[in-house]
Design a protein around this motif. Structure first.
Motif, mmCIF file in Angstrom:
data_model
loop_
_atom_site.group_PDB
_atom_site.id
_atom_site.type_symbol
_atom_site.label_atom_id
_atom_site.label_comp_id
_atom_site.label_asym_id
_atom_site.label_seq_id
_atom_site.Cartn_x
_atom_site.Cartn_y
_atom_site.Cartn_z
ATOM 1 N N ARG A 65 -5.360 -2.671 -1.415
ATOM 2 C CA ARG A 65 -5.759 -3.386 -0.193
ATOM 3 C C ARG A 65 -6.161 -4.818 -0.520
ATOM 4 O O ARG A 65 -6.751 -5.093 -1.565
ATOM 5 C CB ARG A 65 -6.928 -2.666 0.492
ATOM 6 C CG ARG A 65 -6.531 -1.373 1.186
ATOM 7 C CD ARG A 65 -7.703 -0.751 1.909
ATOM 8 N NE ARG A 65 -8.721 -0.277 0.974
ATOM 9 C CZ ARG A 65 -9.950 0.092 1.346
ATOM 10 N NH1 ARG A 65 -10.289 0.027 2.634
ATOM 11 N NH2 ARG A 65 -10.819 0.519 0.463
ATOM 12 N N SER A 117 -8.303 4.232 0.047
ATOM 13 C CA SER A 117 -8.455 3.928 -1.379
ATOM 14 C C SER A 117 -7.844 4.991 -2.283
ATOM 15 O O SER A 117 -7.470 4.695 -3.421
ATOM 16 C CB SER A 117 -9.937 3.742 -1.722
ATOM 17 O OG SER A 117 -10.669 4.914 -1.455
ATOM 18 N N ASN A 169 -11.912 5.081 4.844
ATOM 19 C CA ASN A 169 -11.937 4.248 3.636
ATOM 20 C C ASN A 169 -11.482 5.038 2.420
ATOM 21 O O ASN A 169 -10.768 4.515 1.547
ATOM 22 C CB ASN A 169 -13.341 3.690 3.395
ATOM 23 C CG ASN A 169 -13.677 2.535 4.325
ATOM 24 O OD1 ASN A 169 -12.797 1.871 4.861
ATOM 25 N ND2 ASN A 169 -14.951 2.294 4.521
ATOM 26 N N TRP A 207 0.853 -1.192 0.000
ATOM 27 C CA TRP A 207 0.000 0.000 0.000
ATOM 28 C C TRP A 207 0.887 1.239 0.000
ATOM 29 O O TRP A 207 1.814 1.363 0.804
ATOM 30 C CB TRP A 207 -0.902 -0.008 1.225
ATOM 31 C CG TRP A 207 -1.900 1.113 1.272
ATOM 32 C CD1 TRP A 207 -3.183 1.090 0.818
ATOM 33 C CD2 TRP A 207 -1.702 2.438 1.795
ATOM 34 N NE1 TRP A 207 -3.799 2.295 1.019
ATOM 35 C CE2 TRP A 207 -2.913 3.150 1.623
ATOM 36 C CE3 TRP A 207 -0.622 3.082 2.400
ATOM 37 C CZ2 TRP A 207 -3.074 4.471 2.025
ATOM 38 C CZ3 TRP A 207 -0.775 4.411 2.788
ATOM 39 C CH2 TRP A 207 -1.998 5.080 2.604
#
Length: 784
Positions: A259, A354, A350, A252
């Motif tokens: 992920r 992302s 989140n 990451w």
């Protein structure tokens, strides 16, 4: 008596069954009634009653810190049938504040802190007659004011989820994925699963299985290890650990925020009793006096403090708004967000995961001493451990989170007992975090005392400096092992703070106050004109002409101010020039600045009445020279270097037309706009989901016949939405405009405004119309 009889019936019905349905979570946001001051309306969540009321400097109970909004009390109620499941719970992502939850007339739970999630077990209170409706009531009390230094909002402003699960189940936030020995060739992954038996009998767990998606994970345990069947007594918890190795992991990173997914199955008598899926990233972080490293690679941290509100939406935390907030910061060149000064939402984290954004996850603004009369200090001792655990347990799977912050500018910093409190809070973090992320805290001094805080700083893994980085050299001499980052800095100090971080490896980053304009803390960052109210935002009585903060690099409509482009250029080595114009002192009045302001500077070459008078043009670039042309004539050529702070400043006489800055890497043009000709509507997305939760953010611009924004246009507009959509907000970035942002009326400011449309729960389209003295402008959003 009737309620008690129903509850006794419920107790008889809840019989344990092996292989009962695994955990399910259903959004519980729709179909609520909201009652306040004797009036009842239907609402869907998220809901913030303050933003609907609007600011009022004469009566706003939240005062200047809260943006002059009313606060108050409100009640939410909803009826529902009892779902299938041995255990039934309601999970609240956030209620501001002092929430009491009643199920069928009996109190089932309560929660004080407005920024942490909580879960209420409804099982004992539910009816199990299929003909009966249950009723949940949530009483919210935000009437005791002031209790926050910024805009908090009021109500159930984050999502609510209906959860069902078997008696024997994976605990809430009970899956932890830890990574270690990370390299490009392989990584070790540890999965820890917490299981609890809430049945009234002994239950036998056969096994816990883990399946991965996104890569090949091989078990690193000895043969037979992990097949540890065990019995759990009623109320007993157990932890299962599984170890794996992945070859050539996809790490990451900010540029590749990849992920993996892990699905955990709890086995009982050969059947899947429970199942949960989580996402995680594999990455390494390190902090020391040689700098910060992500996956072993040095990285300078260019951070932004961001409050929890979503600007024109108030505190209503729609997922799309949270994603947009992170996206705006990413586009502005930041690589870290500090969640000042409270935990944010799952959707926000989140989005950081992302999109590739680092996070300092912050728990509190203050501890035992008050900053406002009724703030968190009243419940600190009784709530701080559970609130720390709530934040860390929820957020520890997010690879974006690289540090936990336990506080901000605490008032009791001169009391030596503050060191004990800091150690206590750090211990609470360590109780539930396996990843050993560093613990930080934002320290400050409002007088000449700074060095006396050394014992406090020693508690922290990375020391946060609020506006104190000028002390770094003497601090480094006194404590060569100290790792520092500036957790708040003034916007105008962009160059000096970039320079310090670049030159001194023990300073790992700078985090400006702030990345985005926000509601509350009324008037911070403002510039003003002679004759207007003097002083800073914190003066006695505040700044009643303002209801928000103007210190952000990006305003609440999403427009990047020139300071944003300048900061982006410094940190990200942007060579293509950017051009802006400083407002002439005296054009609207004699300009005065405040601590968090920058000189008013605009993407504007419209200065009617200033013809022939001197004006300053700034060009930002890391190219070595800039040539400036006005109407095709060369005005001057300037050399650009670190000595000029990567700015070329031209002082020329104003004449309408076209400015053009030329460097080796490209051109930048700024032209005088003609009079307004039409409105231009630009949605960030023309297709949104028919889930009743999605949003489209529509930028409104006043443009001339050539499509150039008219930068001084203040145009009253009326907005309507028809079809499968709902108008949520229509507002400008003017923090002195007290028209409620949820109104259908908006006046453009600097030629711009923003409209927000919410999707319906059916497919179709939403037509947006904006009427003004110009031709009506329309756009259509598809709802799919």
């Amino acid at each position: 008596m009737l309620v008690l009889q129903r509850l006794l019936t419920t107790a008889a019905v809840l019989v344990a069954t092996v292989g009962a349905s695994a955990q399910k979570q259903t959004l519980f946001d729709f179909g609520w009634e909201f009652e306040q001051n004797g009036k009842t309306i239907n609402v869907d969540l998220p809901h913030d009653w303050d933003i609907y009321a609007g600011p009022d400097a004469a009566s706003g109970a939240t005062k200047e810190g809260g943006g002059w909004y009313p606060g108050g009390k409100g009640e939410y109620r909803k009826t529902f049938k009892t779902p299938v499941g041995e255990l039934v719970r309601l999970h609240f992502e956030g209620v501001y504040q002092q929430a009491q939850v009643f199920v069928n007339g009996l109190q089932a739970g309560h929660h004080t802190y407005g920024y942490t999630p909580f879960t209420v077990d409804m099982t004992p209170f539910l009816y199990h007659d299929e003909e009966e409706d249950n009723e949940v009531v949530v009483k919210v009390n935000n009437a005791v004011q002031p209790n926050c230094r910024w805009y908090s909002g009021s109500g159930i402003y984050r999502h609510v989820w209906l959860q069902t699960m078997p008696f024997v189940h994976i605990e809430e936030n009970g899956i932890m994925v830890s990574t270690s020995d990370i390299s490009d060739s392989q990584a070790t992954v540890m999965v820890t699963v917490a299981v609890v038996n809430e049945a009234d009998s002994v239950r036998r767990i056969d096994n816990v299985e883990v399946a991965f998606e996104g890569g090949i994970f091989k078990s690193a345990q000895q043969e037979g290890a992990g097949q540890d069947a065990r019995e759990l007594k009623p109320g007993e918890k157990a932890t299962f650990t599984r170890k794996y190795v992945i070859s050539k992991p996809r790490l990451w990173s900010l540029d590749d925020p990849y992920r993996y997914q892990a699905t955990v199955r709890l086995k009982e008598q050969g059947k899947t009793a429970d199942r949960r899926t989580v996402r995680f990233g594999i990455r390494s972080i390190s902090f020391d006096t040689t700098g910060f490293r992500l996956n072993g690679k040095p990285l300078l941290i260019n951070g932004a403090c961001v409050h929890h509100d979503d600007g024109v939406l108030g505190a209503m935390a729609f997922d799309a708004a949270e994603v947009r907030k992170v996206s705006l910061m990413k586009q502005a060149g930041f690589n870290l967000i500090r969640t000042s000064h409270n935990p944010s939402t799952t959707a926000f984290l989140n989005a950081c995961d992302s999109l590739g954004m680092l996070v300092i996850d912050e728990a509190f603004d203050g501890w035992r001493s008050s900053k406002t009369t009724y703030d968190y200090h009243l419940v600190f001792d009784s709530c701080c451990r559970s609130d720390i655990h709530s934040m860390v347990l929820r957020d520890r799977l997010h690879p974006s989170v690289i540090s936990w912050s336990i506080g901000n500018e605490v008032i009791e910093r001169k009391d030596l007992r503050v060191v004990t409190t800091a150690r206590q809070l750090k211990r609470y973090v360590r109780e539930v975090d396996d990843q050993q992320r560093p613990v930080t805290e934002a320290l400050c001094a409002w007088d000449s005392d700074w060095e006396i805080y050394d014992p406090h700083a020693e508690v922290l893994d990375v020391v946060g400096y609020n506006y104190m980085m000028h002390k770094h050299e003497s601090d480094h001499q006194r404590d060569p092992s100290r790792v520092m980052w500036q957790t708040e800095s003034y916007p105008r100090d962009a160059f000096v703070n970039w320079s310090r971080t670049s030159d001194y490896p023990y300073i790992v980053g700078d985090i400006v106050w702030t990345g985005l304009d926000y509601l509350g803390e009324s008037g911070i960052g403002r510039y003003y004109y002679e004759g207007e109210t003097e002083g800073e935002h914190y003066r006695q009585g505040g700044q009643p002409e303002w209801h928000g903060a103007y210190c952000g690099d990006v305003d609440i409509t999403g427009w990047r101010k020139p300071i944003s482009h300048y900061r982006d250029m410094l940190w990200n080595d942007i060579r293509k020039p950017y051009i802006a114009v400083k407002e002439p002192d005296g054009y609207h009045g004699r300009i005065k600045e405040t601590q968090w302001s920058v000189w008013p500077t605009w993407e504007s070459w419209n200065w009617n009445g200033w013809e022939g008078k001197p004006i300053e043009v700034e060009v930002y670039t890391k190219d070595p020279s800039v040539a400036l042309y006005c109407n095709g004539k060369l005005m001057d050529t300037k050399q650009v270097s670190r000595d000029t702070e990567y700015k070329a400043v031209f002082r020329i006489d104003y004449q309408p037309g076209e400015l053009k800055a030329v460097t080796n890497s490209g051109n930048a043009i700024l032209a005088t706009a003609d009079r307004p000709a039409r409105l231009r509507l630009t949605p960030d997305r023309t297709v949104i989901a028919a889930d009743g939760q999605d949003l489209s953010f529509i930028t409104v611009e006043v443009v001339d016949k050539q499509g150039r924004v008219v930068p001084d246009a203040a145009l009253p507009c009326a907005v309507s939405v028809s079809g499968c959509g709902q108008l949520m907000a229509a507002a400008s970035a003017d923090m002195k405009d007290f028209e409620p942002s949820v109104s259908t009326q908006v006046t453009t400011w600097k030629g711009r405004a923003l409209i927000v449309v919410r999707s319906a729960r059916q497919t179709g389209s939403a037509k947006v119309a904006v009427r003004s003295s110009l031709p009506t402008a329309t756009t259509t959003i598809k709802i799919k």
